[in-house]
Scaffold this active site. Structure first.
Site, short mmCIF file in Angstrom:
data_model
loop_
_atom_site.label_atom_id
_atom_site.label_comp_id
_atom_site.label_asym_id
_atom_site.label_seq_id
_atom_site.Cartn_x
_atom_site.Cartn_y
_atom_site.Cartn_z
N ASP A 43 83.05 -29.34 34.80
CA ASP A 43 81.88 -29.07 35.66
C ASP A 43 81.66 -27.57 35.79
O ASP A 43 82.45 -26.87 36.41
CB ASP A 43 82.13 -29.67 37.05
CG ASP A 43 80.93 -29.47 37.96
OD1 ASP A 43 80.04 -30.33 37.96
OD2 ASP A 43 80.89 -28.43 38.67
N TYR A 48 77.69 -19.91 37.89
CA TYR A 48 79.12 -19.57 37.83
C TYR A 48 79.38 -18.45 36.81
O TYR A 48 80.47 -17.88 36.77
CB TYR A 48 80.00 -20.78 37.47
CG TYR A 48 79.91 -21.96 38.41
CD1 TYR A 48 79.28 -21.88 39.64
CD2 TYR A 48 80.49 -23.19 38.05
CE1 TYR A 48 79.20 -22.98 40.49
CE2 TYR A 48 80.42 -24.29 38.90
CZ TYR A 48 79.77 -24.18 40.11
OH TYR A 48 79.70 -25.27 40.93
N LYS A 73 74.33 -27.00 35.61
CA LYS A 73 73.34 -27.16 36.70
C LYS A 73 72.26 -26.08 36.65
O LYS A 73 72.53 -24.96 36.23
CB LYS A 73 74.05 -27.06 38.06
CG LYS A 73 75.36 -27.83 38.14
CD LYS A 73 76.02 -27.79 39.49
CE LYS A 73 77.42 -28.39 39.43
NZ LYS A 73 78.49 -27.42 39.17
N HIS A 106 71.18 -27.85 41.28
CA HIS A 106 72.34 -27.32 42.02
C HIS A 106 72.18 -27.46 43.54
O HIS A 106 73.14 -27.79 44.24
CB HIS A 106 72.57 -25.85 41.63
CG HIS A 106 73.99 -25.43 41.75
ND1 HIS A 106 74.60 -24.58 40.86
CD2 HIS A 106 74.95 -25.73 42.66
CE1 HIS A 106 75.86 -24.39 41.22
NE2 HIS A 106 76.08 -25.07 42.32
N1 LIG Z 1 77.41 -28.29 43.39
C1 LIG Z 1 77.87 -27.39 44.21
O1 LIG Z 1 77.12 -26.83 45.02
C2 LIG Z 1 79.30 -27.00 44.17
C3 LIG Z 1 79.84 -26.18 45.17
C4 LIG Z 1 81.19 -25.87 45.10
C5 LIG Z 1 81.97 -26.37 44.08
N2 LIG Z 1 81.41 -27.16 43.10
C6 LIG Z 1 82.24 -27.69 41.98
O2 LIG Z 1 83.37 -28.38 42.52
C7 LIG Z 1 84.57 -27.83 41.97
C8 LIG Z 1 85.72 -27.96 42.93
O3 LIG Z 1 85.43 -27.37 44.18
P1 LIG Z 1 86.08 -26.00 44.68
O4 LIG Z 1 86.44 -25.15 43.53
O5 LIG Z 1 85.13 -25.44 45.68
O6 LIG Z 1 87.33 -26.45 45.54
P2 LIG Z 1 88.63 -27.41 45.37
O7 LIG Z 1 88.69 -27.99 44.02
O8 LIG Z 1 88.59 -28.29 46.56
O9 LIG Z 1 89.81 -26.39 45.61
C9 LIG Z 1 90.10 -25.33 44.73
C10 LIG Z 1 91.11 -24.44 45.44
O10 LIG Z 1 92.29 -25.20 45.73
C11 LIG Z 1 93.41 -24.65 45.05
N3 LIG Z 1 94.16 -25.79 44.50
C12 LIG Z 1 93.84 -26.53 43.41
N4 LIG Z 1 94.75 -27.49 43.21
C13 LIG Z 1 95.67 -27.36 44.19
C14 LIG Z 1 96.86 -28.05 44.49
N5 LIG Z 1 97.29 -29.07 43.74
N6 LIG Z 1 97.58 -27.64 45.56
C15 LIG Z 1 97.16 -26.61 46.32
N7 LIG Z 1 96.05 -25.91 46.10
C16 LIG Z 1 95.30 -26.27 45.02
C17 LIG Z 1 92.84 -23.76 43.97
O11 LIG Z 1 93.72 -22.65 43.76
P3 LIG Z 1 94.07 -22.05 42.29
O12 LIG Z 1 92.82 -22.10 41.46
O13 LIG Z 1 94.50 -20.66 42.64
O14 LIG Z 1 95.17 -22.89 41.74
C18 LIG Z 1 91.55 -23.29 44.60
O15 LIG Z 1 91.78 -22.21 45.48
C19 LIG Z 1 84.14 -26.38 41.68
O16 LIG Z 1 85.04 -25.71 40.85
C20 LIG Z 1 82.78 -26.60 41.09
O17 LIG Z 1 82.89 -27.04 39.75
C21 LIG Z 1 80.10 -27.48 43.15
#
Ligand SMILES: NC(=O)c1ccc[n+]([C@@H]2O[C@H](COP(=O)([O-])OP(=O)(O)OC[C@H]3O[C@@H](n4cnc5c(N)ncnc54)[C@H](OP(=O)(O)O)[C@@H]3O)[C@@H](O)[C@H]2O)c1
Length: 274
Positions: A43, A48, A73, A106
């Protein structure tokens, strides 16, 4: 890997890999690691600024294109019919692909009121075979109702912030009624407090799993699609090991009770940044 069947018959891995806030070069390394571990759904988004880095990892990988599921997106500044078509071509070029599996709006950016025209461009891309499926992100019920009324193709999914502290029950019910999958962004609450929540930690201990694995399992058992992000190789592996245990209905309920309607990101009505 478990697959879900979207409302247009396309199959999508229920667990994918997100790359928000990952620099272009780092995206190549992280996606390469994810593909090696077994993720096939990635994704990304124009905003990004790592579509090139993602594309490089895809090109260098031995995973056949038809086994990959690539999402990108259209950003708020590219809303409108013609702008969206142009933005899509630019994304495709940066990714180095001939089609994407899923193209999403998005944010609805309701202040500009162009999301219906934007979606009509997505419908054209879908009919032209440049995308296998189309959908939205961050759409609230009124935004979805408008699309359902004014457009032809029902979005396959709505990607929204969702985790145990923001369970999105009402939106989930609406989406289920209309055969629209919910895909959770920030499924791990951005690595936040939920991973230290006592209830989550206790359940994790019961299963010999980590809190992150328990939270991902909760999403999967809710029939939600998840796309956790990590640039840490051990966590990329950890987040993939979620198909070898099951939460009981009591454990699912305990996690359901943690909802605080608490967001990490903005409310969709307020996110009009261009
Ligand atoms: N459509 C939208 O508006 C929108 C908005 C936000 C996000 N997204 C998408 O959703 C994806 C995921 O959301 P997100 O990146 O916001 O947050 P997330 O996946 O909930 O969390 C990522 C964070 O958690 C840490 N993490 C990952 N695995 C872990 C584990 N097993 N134990 C402890 N900590 C862990 C990562 O650290 P490290 O990387 O340092 O390991 C990073 O800081 C995004 O990457 C993006 O593709 C979409």
């Amino acid at each position: 890997m478990k697959f879900v069947t979207l409302n247009n018959g396309v199959k999508m891995p229920q667990l994918g890999f997100g790359v928000w806030q990952v620099e272009n070069d780092e995206a190549t390394t992280a996606v390469a690691k994810a593909l090696e571990v077994g993720y096939t759904s990635i994704d990304t988004a124009m905003i990004y600024q790592n579509e090139e880095g993602v594309g490089k990892a895809l090109k260098e990988s031995s995973v056949p294109r038809e086994e990959l599921f690539i999402t990108t997106k259209v950003w708020n500044s590219d809303h409108g019919y013609e702008n969206t078509l142009r933005a899509f071509d630019e994304s495709l070029e940066r990714l180095g692909l001939e089609y994407v599996d899923l193209y999403l709006i998005h944010w609805p950016a309701p202040q500009y009121d162009e999301y219906v025209d934007t979606y009509k461009a997505l419908e054209k891309l879908y009919h032209d075979g440049k995308v296998k499926a189309i959908g939205v992100c961050n759409f609230e019920i009124p935004h979805l109702e408008r699309l359902l009324k004014e457009c032809e193709v029902v979005p396959v999914l709505n990607q929204v912030e969702c985790h145990p502290y923001l369970s999105q029950n009402e939106l989930k019910e609406f989406c289920a009624k209309h055969d629209i999958y919910v895909e959770a962004w920030s499924p791990l609450e951005q690595g936040g407090e939920v991973l230290q929540d006592e209830a989550v930690m206790k359940i994790a201990k019961n299963h010999g799993k980590t809190p992150a694995q328990v939270v991902l399992r909760w999403h999967l058992q809710n029939n939600t699609i998840v796309i956790p992000k990590s640039v840490t190789p051990s966590r990329i592996e950890e987040n993939f090991q979620v198909f070898d245990f099951e939460l009981t209905s009591e454990e699912m309920n305990e996690i359901h009770k943690l909802n605080k309607d608490r967001r990490r990101g903005p409310h969709p009505n307020d996110m009009n940044v261009r």
